[in-house]
Design a protein around this motif. Structure first.
Motif: not given
Length: 144
Positions: A84, A93, A113, A115, A129
């Motif tokens: 990440q 990620y 993805s 966040e 996510k």
């Protein structure tokens, strides 16, 4: 007599392949070292990153630009690794799955993805996510 000899010869060849590894039946895979990974996302974007794997032949750490950012696991020829990165308040990620093709080649799928804490706060939810991109990757181990 010829039929018995042919049958015996086939059994001997099969046994040798199982024990010593004919081409395609197995090889020792050690992910440790520096790899050049080419990522091609479904949208057509392509990136090349250099990733270093350090640990045992079955698990360890993933380094990008000398910084430990994730982990890997290897089982037989199946490979998975993830890391990440943090850009501002957004955590990205990168999840890779695939398999070793040779001792110095591997390939598979990638899913990226992110966040974002502000989004999670606005939704009053647990961290989620959000998928961004999917694609394929190929890796080649760099020679020492």
């Amino acid at each position: 007599m010829k039929t018995k000899l042919i049958g015996l010869a086939i059994l001997v060849i099969m046994a040798l392949c199982l024990n010593t590894g004919c081409k395609g039946s197995g090889f020792d895979f050690d992910i440790n070292g520096e790899w050049e990974i080419t990522i091609t996302y479904d949208c057509g974007a392509e990136f090349v990153v250099t990733i270093t794997f350090s640990g045992t032949t079955s698990s360890g750490d993933v380094y990008l630009n000398g910084m430990k950012l994730g982990s890997y696991s290897v089982s037989d020829k199946n490979v998975s690794f993830s890391y990440q990165t943090l850009e501002g308040a957004v955590t990205y990620y990168y999840d890779y799955t695939g398999e070793a093709k040779e001792t110095d080649e591997m390939e598979g799928d990638i899913e990226q993805s992110f966040e974002q804490p502000l989004l999670n706060a606005a939704l009053k939810s647990l961290p989620i996510k959000v998928p961004v991109s999917k694609g394929k990757w190929k890796g080649r181990k760099k020679k020492k």
